[in-house]
Design an enzyme around this catalytic site. Sequence first.
Site, short mmCIF file in Angstrom:
data_model
loop_
_atom_site.label_atom_id
_atom_site.label_comp_id
_atom_site.label_asym_id
_atom_site.label_seq_id
_atom_site.Cartn_x
_atom_site.Cartn_y
_atom_site.Cartn_z
N ASP A 1 -24.74 0.24 5.10
CA ASP A 1 -24.61 -0.86 6.04
C ASP A 1 -24.05 -2.06 5.29
O ASP A 1 -24.14 -2.15 4.07
CB ASP A 1 -25.97 -1.20 6.64
CG ASP A 1 -25.86 -2.07 7.88
OD1 ASP A 1 -24.72 -2.43 8.26
OD2 ASP A 1 -26.90 -2.40 8.47
N THR B 1 -24.99 -5.37 5.80
CA THR B 1 -26.04 -6.31 5.47
C THR B 1 -27.02 -5.70 4.48
O THR B 1 -27.53 -4.60 4.68
CB THR B 1 -26.79 -6.73 6.75
OG1 THR B 1 -25.85 -7.23 7.69
CG2 THR B 1 -27.83 -7.78 6.45
N ASP C 1 -32.80 0.82 6.44
CA ASP C 1 -34.07 0.10 6.32
C ASP C 1 -34.89 0.08 7.60
O ASP C 1 -36.07 -0.22 7.56
CB ASP C 1 -33.83 -1.35 5.84
CG ASP C 1 -32.88 -2.11 6.76
OD1 ASP C 1 -32.48 -1.56 7.80
OD2 ASP C 1 -32.55 -3.27 6.43
#
Length: 806
Positions: A309, A311, A553
């Site tokens: 990802d 971020t 996450d």
Amino acid sequence: MDTEQRRITPDEFDLRGLTHSEVQQAHHRGDTNYVRRRSSRPIKTIIRANVFTLFNAILTAAVVVVLFVGSWKDAVFGIVMVTNALIGIVSEIRAKRTLDALSILEAPRSTVLRDGREEDIASSDIVRNDLVVLSQGDQVPADGDVVFSRSLKIDESMLTGESHAVRKRENDHALSGTTVVAGTGVMRATAIGSDSYAQQLTQQAKKYSKARSEIADGIDVVLKWISWVIIPVVALLVWSQLQTGEGTSWKGAVVLAVAGVVGMIPQGLVLLTSLNFALAAAGLARKKVLIQELNAVEVLARVDRLCLDKTGTLTSGEITAREILELSAMKNVDCDYAKSVLFALVADGENETALATKRALGKRQPAPLNTAVPFDSTRKWSAAETDHGTWFFGAPEIITQSATNADEVADRVHELAKTGARVICLAHSDTKSLDPDHPEIPSDTAAVLLVILEEEVRSDAAETMEYFLRQGVVVKVISGDNPTTVGAIAERVGVRRGGDVRIMDARELPDDPQQLAQIVENYDVFGRVTPEVKRAMVHALQSRGHTVAMTGDGVNDVLALKDSDLGIAMGSGARATKAVAKVVLIDGQFALLPRVVAEGRRIIANMERVSALFLTKTFYSFLLAIIVASIAWRYPFLPRHLTIIGSLTIGIPAFFLALAPNHRRYRPGFLSRTLFLALPAGLTLAVVALVAQRLYAQSPTTASTIATLTVVGGGIYLLSILSRPIVMWRAILLTVMATLAVLIVLVPALRHFFALVWPTPTQWLVVGALSALTWVILETVYRYHQYRFGNATRLVTSLDNDSATT
């Protein structure tokens, strides 16, 4: 604000809930939210899987036979079996406990409406059609439909990946496992127990799956091959030893037959593999990287596609406002007042976007708002009505669809997105008709301000990307953000070398698996990706034969992480995500990944090196057994002689070689390359052992001594070949092994223990001559091996030069 968070009372709406009689009937049917906690894998299954293996069966039988008919000194090889089983059991029990603790639903108690009254009950006692009262801070305990809402907002980010809380109205669906962040409401439970989304996700995540190990698979191939020949070989050896005419008893024949079989088993390789994985996991733990399954260390070496990802990996997650840009329509609006309205809209926000916008606006008084509509991720905007009209703040492509200056906004946003900026728009309308329950954007809206945000790119992101490119790992950036913005950031950190980054909007991806696999293979950056598409992309890459690692996450990443070959979770992620991942970056530092991958590649490269030693022993033991059984010669070694050979030429030095630095990139074909060297080397050592034995056949002890020393000499030379380049520590290692071989026959106590004699000068010359012949043949074999495979398998030369001196 107090009104928003005030608790619901049953009298406020015409809902009484189920009667206690209906609840009792539901409990009688078993129609409750109770879910029996199942173990991911029983401990007895783990013990059975690690104890009752083909490897252990062969060695156990050998140990029992030797203890029954021979000396305990010839049964010390059984220690390897016990140690290896213990390492495997401890590792898998740790993984089991992690999976057993996995639970997405963590709310022990809930409030329900029954017979018109609120009742506090255990969440497991909720029944289908129960009315569940939801308040700020509650976790939704079951799936259901909202029947009453007072500004109810639910954070679904851990399940859906959407970063903003979702406003829930009547008839909207709520998922179990999500959290109420604002307002209150009532939900009718429609899917409970194992039927709920959270429990289905939990059960899929709890399914035990073991990372595939190419080294372990290669060893299994050898062991299966041995299992086919072991019984006939033992029978032939026993028969042949009784036919030698040297007076061998049946017990002595059995011990010699066991020696032949034990030598065929690469027991040290099995142990060293487990031990190397365990030591690597311990070393990575000191660097804040948790390895939850030992085989995952090797998978690291084989990864060739990394999905991540934006971020938290390319960017730190912190957002800064580059500037606030005034548009042409601002001439009709007071600029300072517009910024005060914008400040009021983000005043209560605590996410990075709101905080960055407030910092850019500076200290100012928020404008008074008559009516406010909070941000809703389904709409992508928030709104407020003031004395000077209605204001909308959100995604520019949404709130300016019918704006009077839509073309101007689209052009500006497109240009800014190319720089990696994220743009949010403030629009104004003179119309004052904002309905909080059914807000709509009027047609006379005009965009007045653009808030230009940018995420802080990690300082080490470019260096990390360069490492992966050097190592032949292709990076795929997968994000829910604007594809152009994500692509610009990917371009800045160098996700692709030599050419522009190829960008795809995931909403345009096809459903056909083959077409999807082709697109995922060809493109670098994917924006607007949903959790379902993320999982499909992992499958698409795997269908092309790639080994896929994926970072995540959120709970929405759980199934994609589990389906990938190597799931990597961030330490700040959801507990469920960390439970299914094979690797956890405890501090969430993406820059640690190169160290993790390098550790995996060091292990597999070094294990390929030492595997050649172990499999050479396997094949010369097999050839010796077949030859002596066929022509009724005495087997040249006792089990303790093979202990000397195995320890000095393989076991002890292999331990040090396996832990040495090695930066060679992974290449498939581990077993075939290793066998190409091990087979001819094993044949050479078998032949010289038989020659030595036949030269002194009249004295079995002398024959075993000469054969043992000759094979040790040849084995140490093979070790020197696989240790090149010979730097100082490797030279010392080789010298120590040769010295120990001499000491064993020099020291009387050791000589007696290992059933050897001190050779005469003539016999030493024979040992030297046979060893020299062996060295010439092994050198020739090795050089042809290099020529045959070229740079792909230079196990110990140029690929190792940089690391050998470390």
